[in-house]
Design an enzyme around this catalytic site. Structure first.
Site, PDB file in Angstrom:
ATOM      1  CB  CYS A   1      -1.132  -4.669   8.511  1.00  8.96           C
ATOM      2  SG  CYS A   1       0.043  -3.365   8.086  1.00  8.96           S
ATOM      3  CB  ALA A  14       9.345 -37.664  -1.517  1.00  2.96           C
ATOM      4  N   GLY A  34      14.909 -36.983  -2.908  1.00  2.14           N
ATOM      5  CA  GLY A  34      14.565 -38.240  -3.538  1.00  2.14           C
ATOM      6  C   GLY A  34      13.398 -38.931  -2.876  1.00  2.14           C
ATOM      7  CB  ALA A  51      10.576 -34.706 -13.348  1.00  2.00           C
ATOM      8  CD  GLU A  91      -1.440  -2.309   2.062  1.00  2.00           C
ATOM      9  OE1 GLU A  91      -2.254  -2.921   2.759  1.00  2.00           O
ATOM     10  OE2 GLU A  91      -0.228  -2.633   1.965  1.00  2.00           O
TER      11      GLU A  91
END
Length: 335
Positions: free
Chosen positions: A70, A268, A264, A149, A47
């Site tokens: 805020c 995970a 890996g 992936a 802001e």
């Protein structure tokens, strides 16, 4: 508000522990007068940045802000004071501020005679740049995105552990954009030893980005001498534990809000088992391997009724790959 949302996206990853907020000021005639986004900690909020650009044109105008202004004095003065001092007549915000110290700005503004309305593009804002910050306020811990992936048959590497490249160039570029917006990138010592993972943000030409996220290596084992994560490109923290909750506690103490999990299958699996993954971003490549490590290691599931259930948020093409984003189903933890 759409412009404010786009502005907030440009500063994601640079504002923690503060939220990435965007703001646009229209003058009394409805013309754009100023715009801005939250600066790094200690700097002005969105802001204030927008009001600085608007100057006197803000008087009698309308402020569009992605988060309720805020009302408390932290490192900077309350944004409600700045809006009132500038003579803003109306405020439109997307998401109410859940922070116990900062919330209540809308009521402060209304009490001063400002026309205030909330909820504009609330869903888009909450699921976008403010997702991680809102989660951290509500849960007291960082938001965790697990990115991986894999091939169509769920393999992240071949039998000989080679993995470059499973996903295509478009997906890899997207991953660097995701890293760039994160506060911290987390991987296990096994990934560091096997792949010498660098965990850095780079462009298509391989050049390093100016801002790098915190690199976090998890595990009781050591980091090999000469590992790339030990260079001076970015800060690296070695958290000597296998407990995901302990890892997140360390990162919370450091003001980390948005975590990208790139370890890996073992790491995970530990995070999934602990129900500490809040979003999955999976890149599925049109390839089959038939053997090799799977994307996810042991996750505490021994029968189908114990499966971790997820709700798909989106499916889209990423070059020749498919990108799938998912969040925990109701009752599965997360935010």
């Amino acid at each position: 508000m759409a412009v404010a949302l786009a502005l907030s996206e440009t500063v994601r990853g640079t504002t923690s522990p503060n939220p990435p907020v965007g703001a646009v000021i229209l003058d009394a005639h409805g013309h754009r007068a100023g715009a801005g986004a939250t600066q790094p900690p200690g700097g002005p909020h969105a802001e204030v940045m927008a009001l600085r650009e608007a100057g006197e044109r803000a008087r009698g105008g309308t402020a569009f802000v992605t988060l309720e202004p805020c009302s408390h004095h932290g490192r900077t003065p309350p944004c409600t004071d700045a809006l009132l001092d500038a003579g803003i007549a109306a405020v439109r915000y997307a998401v109410a501020d859940p922070h116990p110290q900062a919330r209540g700005g809308a009521e402060v503004l209304r009490a001063a005679g400002v026309d205030v309305r909330g909820g504009l593009l609330a869903d888009e804002v909450a699921a976008g740049p403010l997702r991680a910050w809102l989660h951290s306020v509500r849960t007291g811990r960082p938001h965790v995105t697990w990115k991986y992936a894999a091939t169509l048959d769920g393999r992240i590497a071949a039998a000989d552990r080679t993995s470059r490249w499973i996903s295509g160039p478009v997906s890899r570029a997207e991953v660097h954009a995701i890293r760039a917006a994160a506060d911290a990138v987390v991987a296990g010592t096994g990934t560091i030893r096997a792949d010498d993972a660098w965990l850095t943000v780079r462009d298509a030409a391989g050049a390093l980005a100016e801002r790098q996220p915190l690199r976090v290596v998890v595990g009781r084992g050591g980091i090999p001498d000469g590992a790339r994560v030990l260079d001076s490109v970015a800060e690296t923290v070695h958290v000597r534990t296998h407990d995901p909750a302990e890892v997140l506690a360390v990162l919370t103490d450091r003001g980390v809000v948005d975590v990208l999990l790139e370890g890996g299958p073992t790491l995970a699996g530990a995070f999934v088992r602990a129900r500490l993954v809040d979003r999955i971003v999976a890149y599925v490549a049109p390839a089959l391997l038939g053997d090799g490590p799977a994307a996810l290691g042991p996750a505490g599931v021994s029968t189908i009724t114990e499966a971790h259930r997820w709700r798909v948020e989106g499916v889209t093409m990423s070059g020749e790959d498919v990108r799938i984003t998912a969040v925990p189903a109701v009752g599965e933890g997360g935010d």
